[in-house]
Write a protein that holds these residues in place. Sequence first.
Motif, PDB file in Angstrom:
ATOM      1  N   PRO A   1      34.464  73.596  21.247  1.00 58.23           N
ATOM      2  CA  PRO A   1      33.904  74.046  19.953  1.00 58.23           C
ATOM      3  C   PRO A   1      33.723  72.926  18.937  1.00 58.23           C
ATOM      4  CG  PRO A   1      35.528  75.618  20.768  1.00 58.23           C
ATOM      5  CD  PRO A   1      35.599  74.425  21.686  1.00 58.23           C
ATOM      6  N   TRP A   2      34.326  71.781  19.127  1.00 59.72           N
ATOM      7  CA  TRP A   2      34.161  70.639  18.230  1.00 59.72           C
ATOM      8  C   TRP A   2      33.006  69.734  18.678  1.00 59.72           C
ATOM      9  CZ3 TRP A   2      38.581  72.763  19.937  1.00 59.72           C
ATOM     10  CH2 TRP A   2      39.409  73.346  18.972  1.00 59.72           C
ATOM     11  N   GLY A   3      32.332  70.113  19.756  1.00 60.19           N
ATOM     12  CA  GLY A   3      31.152  69.376  20.195  1.00 60.19           C
ATOM     13  C   GLY A   3      31.407  68.288  21.212  1.00 60.19           C
ATOM     14  N   GLN A   4      32.657  68.050  21.556  1.00 66.09           N
ATOM     15  CA  GLN A   4      32.950  66.999  22.526  1.00 66.09           C
ATOM     16  C   GLN A   4      32.534  67.411  23.930  1.00 66.09           C
ATOM     17  OE1 GLN A   4      37.267  66.643  21.483  1.00 66.09           O
ATOM     18  NE2 GLN A   4      36.812  64.481  21.664  1.00 66.09           N
ATOM     19  N   LEU A   5      31.977  66.460  24.671  1.00 61.24           N
ATOM     20  CA  LEU A   5      31.588  66.678  26.065  1.00 61.24           C
ATOM     21  C   LEU A   5      32.686  66.114  26.956  1.00 61.24           C
ATOM     22  CD1 LEU A   5      27.819  65.781  25.877  1.00 61.24           C
ATOM     23  CD2 LEU A   5      28.720  67.954  26.698  1.00 61.24           C
ATOM     24  N   ILE A   6      33.335  67.003  27.669  1.00 59.65           N
ATOM     25  CA  ILE A   6      34.475  66.619  28.496  1.00 59.65           C
ATOM     26  C   ILE A   6      34.054  66.686  29.962  1.00 59.65           C
ATOM     27  CG2 ILE A   6      36.890  67.109  29.050  1.00 59.65           C
ATOM     28  CD1 ILE A   6      36.368  66.508  26.073  1.00 59.65           C
ATOM     29  N   ASN A   7      34.284  65.582  30.688  1.00 60.28           N
ATOM     30  CA  ASN A   7      34.011  65.583  32.127  1.00 60.28           C
ATOM     31  C   ASN A   7      34.919  66.568  32.838  1.00 60.28           C
ATOM     32  OD1 ASN A   7      32.193  63.230  32.613  1.00 60.28           O
ATOM     33  ND2 ASN A   7      33.834  62.192  31.545  1.00 60.28           N
TER      34      ASN A   7
END
Lengths: 112, 107
Positions: free
Chosen positions: B39-45
């Motif tokens: 929800p904070w916009g981070q793209l996590i592998n």
Amino acid sequence: EPEVTQTPSHQVTQMGQEVILRCVPISNHLYFYWYRQILGQKVEFLVSFYNNEISEKSEIFDDQFSVERPDGSNFTLKIRSTKLEDSAMYFCASSIGVETQYFGPGTRLLVL
Amino acid sequence: GIQVEQSPPDLILQEGANSTLRCNFSDSVNNLQWFHQNPWGQLINLFYIPSGTKQNGRLSATTVATERYSLLYISSSQTTDSGVYFCAVGKGFKTIFGAGTRLFVKA
């Protein structure tokens, strides 16, 4: 664990102004990328960069955009004359090879 | 260019439920990744999986390259699994993202 960093986290600019977004990729990575994500939409590829050259670019990456690796650590995206539709989150990513890409936290750009 | 389709577009789960997300792609690729955008916009592998099967805790993924699809399995979902799941495929150094599956896990 090493990570990709990006600065600034937020930038507000006036239409027609130049902006430079900065990224520090993971130190032993060789491939670098820029993506953008317009609010609520999917992530779009802009450009990939290897050995000081652009490897691939998308239709979005027109003459208003340029990338540079000015030194051994930074990777920058310049937008020469910003338009309203350039407002988006811009992500930098890096990878060792053609495999796992690691993304930075993004720079949110707002063009007024 | 390569087309990437993800389904379903939206998914609401009760905490503890299992789910399967699908990614279809229109051409042969040499890399495929799954990401979670929180929800904070981070793209996590999550996974790099151009073929085969991988597991990491409650998540697993399978890619059948010959049939041009990949599946992401989430078991015993938790509220922290909420967010958007993207499949991204690449040919050469150009990576194309799907439109994502937006997941909401209810407590």
